[in-house]
Write a protein that holds these residues in place. Structure first.
Motif, PDB file in Angstrom:
ATOM      1  N   LEU A   1       0.824  -1.211   0.000  1.00 19.38           N
ATOM      2  CA  LEU A   1       0.000   0.000   0.000  1.00 19.38           C
ATOM      3  C   LEU A   1       0.860   1.265   0.000  1.00 19.38           C
ATOM      4  O   LEU A   1       0.493   2.266  -0.621  1.00 19.38           O
ATOM      5  CB  LEU A   1      -0.956  -0.015   1.186  1.00 19.38           C
ATOM      6  CG  LEU A   1      -2.056  -1.073   1.109  1.00 19.38           C
ATOM      7  CD1 LEU A   1      -2.767  -1.215   2.449  1.00 19.38           C
ATOM      8  CD2 LEU A   1      -3.043  -0.759  -0.005  1.00 19.38           C
ATOM      9  N   ASN A   2       2.001   1.217   0.677  1.00 18.90           N
ATOM     10  CA  ASN A   2       2.909   2.371   0.677  1.00 18.90           C
ATOM     11  C   ASN A   2       3.503   2.638  -0.698  1.00 18.90           C
ATOM     12  O   ASN A   2       3.974   3.738  -0.955  1.00 18.90           O
ATOM     13  CB  ASN A   2       4.032   2.181   1.698  1.00 18.90           C
ATOM     14  CG  ASN A   2       3.625   2.562   3.097  1.00 18.90           C
ATOM     15  OD1 ASN A   2       2.728   3.371   3.296  1.00 18.90           O
ATOM     16  ND2 ASN A   2       4.282   1.977   4.083  1.00 18.90           N
ATOM     17  N   SER A   3       3.487   1.660  -1.576  1.00 15.79           N
ATOM     18  CA  SER A   3       4.018   1.856  -2.927  1.00 15.79           C
ATOM     19  C   SER A   3       3.069   2.675  -3.796  1.00 15.79           C
ATOM     20  O   SER A   3       3.451   3.115  -4.879  1.00 15.79           O
ATOM     21  CB  SER A   3       4.304   0.509  -3.587  1.00 15.79           C
ATOM     22  OG  SER A   3       3.095  -0.137  -3.958  1.00 15.79           O
ATOM     23  N   LEU A   4       1.843   2.884  -3.329  1.00 16.99           N
ATOM     24  CA  LEU A   4       0.851   3.652  -4.084  1.00 16.99           C
ATOM     25  C   LEU A   4       0.947   5.136  -3.729  1.00 16.99           C
ATOM     26  O   LEU A   4       0.912   5.495  -2.558  1.00 16.99           O
ATOM     27  CB  LEU A   4      -0.565   3.159  -3.780  1.00 16.99           C
ATOM     28  CG  LEU A   4      -0.870   1.699  -4.069  1.00 16.99           C
ATOM     29  CD1 LEU A   4      -2.274   1.358  -3.582  1.00 16.99           C
ATOM     30  CD2 LEU A   4      -0.724   1.424  -5.557  1.00 16.99           C
ATOM     31  N   ASP A   5       1.063   5.982  -4.735  1.00 16.13           N
ATOM     32  CA  ASP A   5       1.043   7.422  -4.495  1.00 16.13           C
ATOM     33  C   ASP A   5      -0.341   7.836  -4.032  1.00 16.13           C
ATOM     34  O   ASP A   5      -1.348   7.397  -4.578  1.00 16.13           O
ATOM     35  CB  ASP A   5       1.394   8.189  -5.778  1.00 16.13           C
ATOM     36  CG  ASP A   5       2.857   8.076  -6.149  1.00 16.13           C
ATOM     37  OD1 ASP A   5       3.680   7.865  -5.238  1.00 16.13           O
ATOM     38  OD2 ASP A   5       3.173   8.204  -7.341  1.00 16.13           O
ATOM     39  N   GLY A   6      -0.393   8.667  -3.009  1.00 19.46           N
ATOM     40  CA  GLY A   6      -1.668   9.194  -2.548  1.00 19.46           C
ATOM     41  C   GLY A   6      -2.396   8.333  -1.538  1.00 19.46           C
ATOM     42  O   GLY A   6      -3.552   8.583  -1.217  1.00 19.46           O
ATOM     43  N   VAL A   7      -1.714   7.290  -1.007  1.00 18.06           N
ATOM     44  CA  VAL A   7      -2.318   6.439   0.014  1.00 18.06           C
ATOM     45  C   VAL A   7      -1.524   6.600   1.304  1.00 18.06           C
ATOM     46  O   VAL A   7      -0.318   6.400   1.334  1.00 18.06           O
ATOM     47  CB  VAL A   7      -2.330   4.953  -0.416  1.00 18.06           C
ATOM     48  CG1 VAL A   7      -2.830   4.069   0.719  1.00 18.06           C
ATOM     49  CG2 VAL A   7      -3.179   4.768  -1.657  1.00 18.06           C
ATOM     50  N   GLU A   8      -2.226   6.988   2.363  1.00 17.88           N
ATOM     51  CA  GLU A   8      -1.618   7.101   3.687  1.00 17.88           C
ATOM     52  C   GLU A   8      -2.293   6.090   4.604  1.00 17.88           C
ATOM     53  O   GLU A   8      -3.511   6.036   4.692  1.00 17.88           O
ATOM     54  CB  GLU A   8      -1.830   8.510   4.235  1.00 17.88           C
ATOM     55  CG  GLU A   8      -1.220   8.733   5.598  1.00 17.88           C
ATOM     56  CD  GLU A   8      -1.484  10.127   6.130  1.00 17.88           C
ATOM     57  OE1 GLU A   8      -1.549  10.266   7.359  1.00 17.88           O
ATOM     58  OE2 GLU A   8      -1.633  11.063   5.326  1.00 17.88           O
ATOM     59  N   ILE A   9      -1.489   5.275   5.257  1.00 22.63           N
ATOM     60  CA  ILE A   9      -2.012   4.220   6.129  1.00 22.63           C
ATOM     61  C   ILE A   9      -2.143   4.758   7.545  1.00 22.63           C
ATOM     62  O   ILE A   9      -1.164   5.208   8.136  1.00 22.63           O
ATOM     63  CB  ILE A   9      -1.086   2.994   6.109  1.00 22.63           C
ATOM     64  CG1 ILE A   9      -0.954   2.454   4.694  1.00 22.63           C
ATOM     65  CG2 ILE A   9      -1.607   1.915   7.065  1.00 22.63           C
ATOM     66  CD1 ILE A   9       0.153   1.446   4.521  1.00 22.63           C
ATOM     67  N   ASP A  10      -3.368   4.706   8.079  1.00 23.90           N
ATOM     68  CA  ASP A  10      -3.582   5.072   9.480  1.00 23.90           C
ATOM     69  C   ASP A  10      -3.408   3.867  10.384  1.00 23.90           C
ATOM     70  O   ASP A  10      -2.873   3.973  11.473  1.00 23.90           O
ATOM     71  CB  ASP A  10      -4.990   5.650   9.688  1.00 23.90           C
ATOM     72  CG  ASP A  10      -5.090   7.088   9.213  1.00 23.90           C
ATOM     73  OD1 ASP A  10      -4.052   7.757   9.093  1.00 23.90           O
ATOM     74  OD2 ASP A  10      -6.214   7.545   8.968  1.00 23.90           O
ATOM     75  N   ASN A  11      -3.890   2.695   9.932  1.00 26.59           N
ATOM     76  CA  ASN A  11      -3.860   1.502  10.776  1.00 26.59           C
ATOM     77  C   ASN A  11      -3.991   0.256   9.916  1.00 26.59           C
ATOM     78  O   ASN A  11      -4.763   0.238   8.957  1.00 26.59           O
ATOM     79  CB  ASN A  11      -5.021   1.546  11.781  1.00 26.59           C
ATOM     80  CG  ASN A  11      -5.056   0.322  12.662  1.00 26.59           C
ATOM     81  OD1 ASN A  11      -4.097   0.004  13.350  1.00 26.59           O
ATOM     82  ND2 ASN A  11      -6.166  -0.398  12.623  1.00 26.59           N
ATOM     83  N   ILE A  12      -3.231  -0.780  10.264  1.00 32.56           N
ATOM     84  CA  ILE A  12      -3.422  -2.123   9.712  1.00 32.56           C
ATOM     85  C   ILE A  12      -3.331  -3.089  10.887  1.00 32.56           C
ATOM     86  O   ILE A  12      -2.369  -3.049  11.647  1.00 32.56           O
ATOM     87  CB  ILE A  12      -2.354  -2.517   8.676  1.00 32.56           C
ATOM     88  CG1 ILE A  12      -2.405  -1.616   7.460  1.00 32.56           C
ATOM     89  CG2 ILE A  12      -2.534  -3.973   8.258  1.00 32.56           C
ATOM     90  CD1 ILE A  12      -1.368  -1.949   6.403  1.00 32.56           C
ATOM     91  N   SER A  13      -4.328  -3.963  11.026  1.00 33.05           N
ATOM     92  CA  SER A  13      -4.324  -4.948  12.105  1.00 33.05           C
ATOM     93  C   SER A  13      -4.598  -6.340  11.547  1.00 33.05           C
ATOM     94  O   SER A  13      -5.661  -6.572  10.975  1.00 33.05           O
ATOM     95  CB  SER A  13      -5.397  -4.606  13.142  1.00 33.05           C
ATOM     96  OG  SER A  13      -5.513  -5.655  14.088  1.00 33.05           O
TER      97      SER A  13
END
Length: 84
Positions: free
Chosen positions: A38-50
């Motif tokens: 997901l970090n490889s995608l421009d414009g995506v910020e991760i708030d949480n992954i569980s």
């Protein structure tokens, strides 16, 4: 394995908050794998992954489509759980 569309909960001036529930994550390594994808995608910020709950909370910039996020999740080997 199931598919669930991301739940878009609110919009901001330039971003949208979305939640996905993902099946198939079983450990912290799965979380790292999906976070990297997901970090490889421009414009995506991760708030949480569980991996325990399967929840992923994201902020999507304008122009990022849910189909792009869903494709990235499935190409990483996970499934999106259907909305109830």
């Amino acid at each position: 394995m199931f598919f669930k569309k991301g739940l878009i909960s609110e919009s901001h001036a330039t971003s949208t908050v979305a939640r996905y529930t993902v099946a198939g994550m079983t450990c912290q390594g799965c979380t790292v794998k999906l976070r990297n994808a997901l970090n490889s995608l421009d414009g995506v910020e991760i708030d949480n992954i569980s991996y325990r709950t399967g929840d992923i909370d994201l902020k999507l910039s304008e122009g990022v489509t849910s189909s792009l996020v869903e494709e990235t999740i499935t190409k990483s080997g996970y499934s999106i759980v259907p909305a109830q």
